[in-house]
Design a protein around this motif. Sequence first.
Motif, short mmCIF file in Angstrom:
data_model
loop_
_atom_site.label_atom_id
_atom_site.label_comp_id
_atom_site.label_asym_id
_atom_site.label_seq_id
_atom_site.Cartn_x
_atom_site.Cartn_y
_atom_site.Cartn_z
N LYS A 1 9.95 -19.13 33.94
CA LYS A 1 10.07 -20.23 34.61
C LYS A 1 9.27 -20.58 35.18
O LYS A 1 9.64 -22.23 35.85
N GLU A 2 8.03 -20.13 35.91
CA GLU A 2 6.99 -21.02 36.08
C GLU A 2 6.58 -22.39 34.78
O GLU A 2 6.18 -23.75 35.35
N LYS B 1 9.46 -8.50 33.36
CA LYS B 1 9.94 -9.29 34.43
C LYS B 1 9.15 -10.00 34.97
O LYS B 1 9.58 -11.35 35.02
N GLU B 2 7.48 -10.07 34.62
CA GLU B 2 6.32 -11.43 34.29
C GLU B 2 6.68 -12.16 33.72
O GLU B 2 6.58 -13.01 33.83
N LYS C 1 9.23 -14.14 35.09
CA LYS C 1 8.70 -15.10 36.15
C LYS C 1 7.69 -16.01 35.30
O LYS C 1 7.55 -17.55 35.82
#
Length: 445
Positions: A314-315, A307-308, A311
Amino acid sequence: MLKLCIQPTVVTLSTLIDGLCAQGKVAHAVNLFDEMIEKGYQPNLITYSTILNGLCKMGYTKKAVRLLRTMEKRGFRLDIVAYGTVIDSLCKERLLTEALELLSEMKGKGIPPNIVIYTCLIHAMCVLSQLGEATRFLNEVVATNIALDVVTYSILVDALCKEGMISEAEDIVSIMIKQGIEPDIVMYSSLIDGYCLQSQMHEARRVFELMIDNGCASNNFSYNIMINGYCKTKRLNKAMNLFHEMLHKGPIPDTVTYSILIQGMCQRGRLYSAKELFRKMCASRQVQDLMAFSVLLNGLCRHGEIKEAIKLFKEMKNNGLEPNIVHYNILIDGMLKTRQIKVAKELFHRLSTKGLNPNVYTYAIMIKGFCKEGLPDKAYQLFKVMEDNDCLPNSRCYNVMIQGFLQNFYISQATQLLKEMVREGYSADACTATLFVNLLCCDGR
């Protein structure tokens, strides 16, 4: 000009040849030179030298050697520039024997080689891993009272350090100092790196401090070598001490510094610290590049923090950095390791929409993932389409597929694929060999 029946002078044609070579149009220059010869012109030494230099720059070394012989036949006295140009080209082509023959020839004609020629030859010996020969050659040159510079010594010292021959490298430094030449930051950095590669961090630190004491201001490169050495030897606290030293005294840590430390933290399982340092890097207005993102993304995926990782992925895109196939491979691998095969498949099939093509690593990751999920047939389907997608299986792909067959008890298919792999010129790795041996033992053969 010649086609228009205008009779230019040798000077005019030589000027044209020089201009063409200066513009990188060496092939045109050679054609014009050949046309000059056919028309009965007698090129001068400058014209020959220009073409010689052009041929060498384009990598036409054998033609350059032939031209050198033509110059001799036409009565031109070869000088150090002509010899040096061809020797340099021969060295770059790794034709060391031929280069040494030319060196011997020029010495025989009473033309003393210069530092540039000796440096080319020593560099070629180092590239060819002939370090003993390079050391003997350097000692012979020094014995003849020829003054080499720190660049020549640095080439050999760096090569010795990379091969773990630190003691020999230190001996070369001692010879250099006796010649009145002090080490520069490049040489010190090579020594530091050599000790780090051997995990001799105490010695690396000694050279690092000696460098500073001798007036060589440490830069990002030397600090990064030390920090990387500490991280590799699992001394993260010492690495962080150097990092804080940089923050207080300079130089300012760059993205390489941050990436090394983030990787070290991830390898030690300190993901929270890695993420915090990454945020500090972003806040410090460092130019964000793909390296730091790749390192943290890999660390998160290796520890199952998908999940991280998503994230962060996407960042990265939000910051204007376009992920490449390496980043997709990391993410797909992480998903498969956490048994998110459906999401991994979707990401794999979306690669083409991103303008990316799967490489051998992508296929190997997917094949391994399918096999671990007990889907060797699907894995083999993917293996078979690789060639259709202009991506030929390599040794890794073959071994992963064979291992998958064996782990799922597809013995016949594994045996057939092993034969195909051998025909393609690849061999079984340690894991594949072990699986086959275990299988034979279980069968009582």
